[in-house]
Design a protein around this motif. Structure first.
Motif, PDB file in Angstrom:
ATOM      1  N   THR A 104      10.333   3.583  10.224  1.00 54.74           N
ATOM      2  CA  THR A 104       9.475   2.817   9.196  1.00 54.74           C
ATOM      3  C   THR A 104       9.803   1.938   8.584  1.00 54.74           C
ATOM      4  O   THR A 104      11.129   2.171   8.086  1.00 54.74           O
ATOM      5  CB  THR A 104       8.546   4.014   8.286  1.00 54.74           C
ATOM      6  OG1 THR A 104       9.532   4.623   7.449  1.00 54.74           O
ATOM      7  CG2 THR A 104       7.733   5.093   9.260  1.00 54.74           C
ATOM      8  N   SER A 106       9.023  -0.736   4.897  1.00 54.13           N
ATOM      9  CA  SER A 106       7.928  -1.496   3.945  1.00 54.13           C
ATOM     10  C   SER A 106       8.788  -2.266   2.981  1.00 54.13           C
ATOM     11  O   SER A 106      10.034  -2.235   2.724  1.00 54.13           O
ATOM     12  CB  SER A 106       7.433  -0.164   3.409  1.00 54.13           C
ATOM     13  OG  SER A 106       8.359   0.646   2.639  1.00 54.13           O
ATOM     14  N   VAL A 107       7.943  -3.022   2.351  1.00 51.94           N
ATOM     15  CA  VAL A 107       8.550  -3.804   1.320  1.00 51.94           C
ATOM     16  C   VAL A 107       8.504  -3.369  -0.138  1.00 51.94           C
ATOM     17  O   VAL A 107       7.003  -3.176  -0.347  1.00 51.94           O
ATOM     18  CB  VAL A 107       7.895  -5.490   1.768  1.00 51.94           C
ATOM     19  CG1 VAL A 107       8.156  -6.383   0.506  1.00 51.94           C
ATOM     20  CG2 VAL A 107       8.055  -6.037   2.742  1.00 51.94           C
ATOM     21  N   ALA A 108       9.181  -3.148  -0.777  1.00 48.89           N
ATOM     22  CA  ALA A 108       9.054  -2.822  -2.146  1.00 48.89           C
ATOM     23  C   ALA A 108       8.692  -3.829  -3.160  1.00 48.89           C
ATOM     24  O   ALA A 108       9.164  -5.051  -3.234  1.00 48.89           O
ATOM     25  CB  ALA A 108      10.354  -2.311  -2.818  1.00 48.89           C
ATOM     26  N   VAL A 109       7.462  -3.571  -3.957  1.00 48.54           N
ATOM     27  CA  VAL A 109       6.800  -4.559  -4.551  1.00 48.54           C
ATOM     28  C   VAL A 109       6.503  -3.810  -5.755  1.00 48.54           C
ATOM     29  O   VAL A 109       6.364  -2.687  -5.824  1.00 48.54           O
ATOM     30  CB  VAL A 109       5.887  -5.295  -4.265  1.00 48.54           C
ATOM     31  CG1 VAL A 109       6.113  -6.204  -2.875  1.00 48.54           C
ATOM     32  CG2 VAL A 109       4.474  -4.268  -3.599  1.00 48.54           C
ATOM     33  N   GLY A 112       3.908  -1.136  -5.588  1.00 47.78           N
ATOM     34  CA  GLY A 112       4.173  -0.181  -4.425  1.00 47.78           C
ATOM     35  C   GLY A 112       4.692  -0.672  -3.333  1.00 47.78           C
ATOM     36  O   GLY A 112       5.713  -1.548  -3.426  1.00 47.78           O
ATOM     37  N   ASN A 113       4.518  -0.024  -2.286  1.00 45.72           N
ATOM     38  CA  ASN A 113       5.231  -0.282  -0.801  1.00 45.72           C
ATOM     39  C   ASN A 113       4.071  -0.920   0.090  1.00 45.72           C
ATOM     40  O   ASN A 113       2.982  -0.407   0.171  1.00 45.72           O
ATOM     41  CB  ASN A 113       5.851   0.671  -0.353  1.00 45.72           C
ATOM     42  CG  ASN A 113       7.124   1.216  -1.132  1.00 45.72           C
ATOM     43  OD1 ASN A 113       7.755   0.585  -1.781  1.00 45.72           O
ATOM     44  ND2 ASN A 113       7.252   2.708  -0.783  1.00 45.72           N
ATOM     45  N   VAL A 114       4.540  -2.004   0.537  1.00 46.64           N
ATOM     46  CA  VAL A 114       3.615  -2.503   1.876  1.00 46.64           C
ATOM     47  C   VAL A 114       4.499  -2.537   2.993  1.00 46.64           C
ATOM     48  O   VAL A 114       5.380  -2.834   3.453  1.00 46.64           O
ATOM     49  CB  VAL A 114       3.607  -4.358   1.590  1.00 46.64           C
ATOM     50  CG1 VAL A 114       2.935  -4.953   2.280  1.00 46.64           C
ATOM     51  CG2 VAL A 114       2.956  -4.644  -0.167  1.00 46.64           C
ATOM     52  N   PRO A 115       3.587  -1.904   3.973  1.00 41.73           N
ATOM     53  CA  PRO A 115       4.045  -1.800   5.233  1.00 41.73           C
ATOM     54  C   PRO A 115       4.423  -2.946   6.128  1.00 41.73           C
ATOM     55  O   PRO A 115       3.855  -3.879   5.834  1.00 41.73           O
ATOM     56  CB  PRO A 115       2.756  -1.059   6.121  1.00 41.73           C
ATOM     57  CG  PRO A 115       2.026  -0.717   4.983  1.00 41.73           C
ATOM     58  CD  PRO A 115       2.141  -1.399   3.850  1.00 41.73           C
ATOM     59  N   THR A 132      17.850   1.095   1.192  1.00 41.74           N
ATOM     60  CA  THR A 132      17.004  -0.128   0.431  1.00 41.74           C
ATOM     61  C   THR A 132      17.975  -1.183   0.250  1.00 41.74           C
ATOM     62  O   THR A 132      19.122  -1.039   0.461  1.00 41.74           O
ATOM     63  CB  THR A 132      16.496   0.209  -0.830  1.00 41.74           C
ATOM     64  OG1 THR A 132      17.539   0.887  -1.786  1.00 41.74           O
ATOM     65  CG2 THR A 132      15.436   1.344  -0.561  1.00 41.74           C
TER      66      THR A 132
END
Length: 202
Positions: A104, A106-109, A112-115, A132
């Motif tokens: 998996t 995801s982008v950490a913003v 939260g996290n965006v897939p 990360t």
């Protein structure tokens, strides 16, 4: 005179015999073809085979566990269909196998996290848990281009291809042709003259 007639009759029969023999030998040839057609049209196993290999076993990378499962399943199916002495033959040395268990991204913003849709390259090593890092894009196609990034990539997640602008598609990939369009296509084909081959000297 009688002998000449008999000889002529025997000669005629001798000429006809190969024709009769060939005609009788050609007839049974259609029987196995008819059986093959009947088997394919009424008891085909093509779709069940493709469905199991594609949907149940899935991708079969060379020397992967999935490939070995597919080999075993194929052997069992051949035996089930009545094949004798079915076996999986070795084909040579290849090296280490590889199989994707789980991945998996995801982008950490701040929210939260965006897939993030991504896929690891085959034979990539395991990450031994989540990792990360900052994302770095490198624009290099050879070793000389990589030289300017020396010492700057450690600990980062490296992208080697530029981003692509993917727009949503609302049109279907295939469209059924209407009766009206079919009629127009037929009329256009009839109106187009067919080129005739140039005459040649006999």
């Amino acid at each position: 005179m009688f002998r000449k007639k008999n000889l002529a009759l025997l000669a005629l029969l001798a000429l006809m015999m190969p024709v009769v023999t060939l005609g009788q030998g050609a007839a049974p040839a259609s029987e196995p073809i008819a059986k093959i057609i009947d088997e394919g049209m009424n008891r085909s196993q093509v779709m069940p085979t493709i469905r199991y290999l594609s949907d149940v076993i899935g991708p079969r990378l060379t020397n992967s566990p999935a490939q070995r499962r597919a080999n075993t399943w194929t052997k069992q199916q051949l035996e089930k269909w009545g094949m004798k002495n079915a076996k999986v033959d070795p084909w040579g040395e290849f090296g280490r196998g590889w199989e994707l268990k789980r991945f998996t991204a995801s982008v950490a913003v701040p929210e939260g996290n965006v897939p993030f849709r991504a896929y690891p390259k085959a034979w990539s090593p395991s990450t031994n848990g989540p990792i990360t890092g900052d994302v770095v894009y490198i624009d290099a196609t050879d070793e000389a281009g990589l030289a300017k990034y020396k010492g700057k990539l450690k600990g980062n997640i490296v992208f080697t291809a530029p981003d692509r602008n993917i727009t949503p598609g609302f049109e279907p990939p295939a469209v059924r042709t209407s009766e009206e369009n079919l009629s127009k296509m037929d009329a256009a084909a009839r109106a187009t003259p067919v080129a005739q081959p140039a005459p040649t000297d006999a």
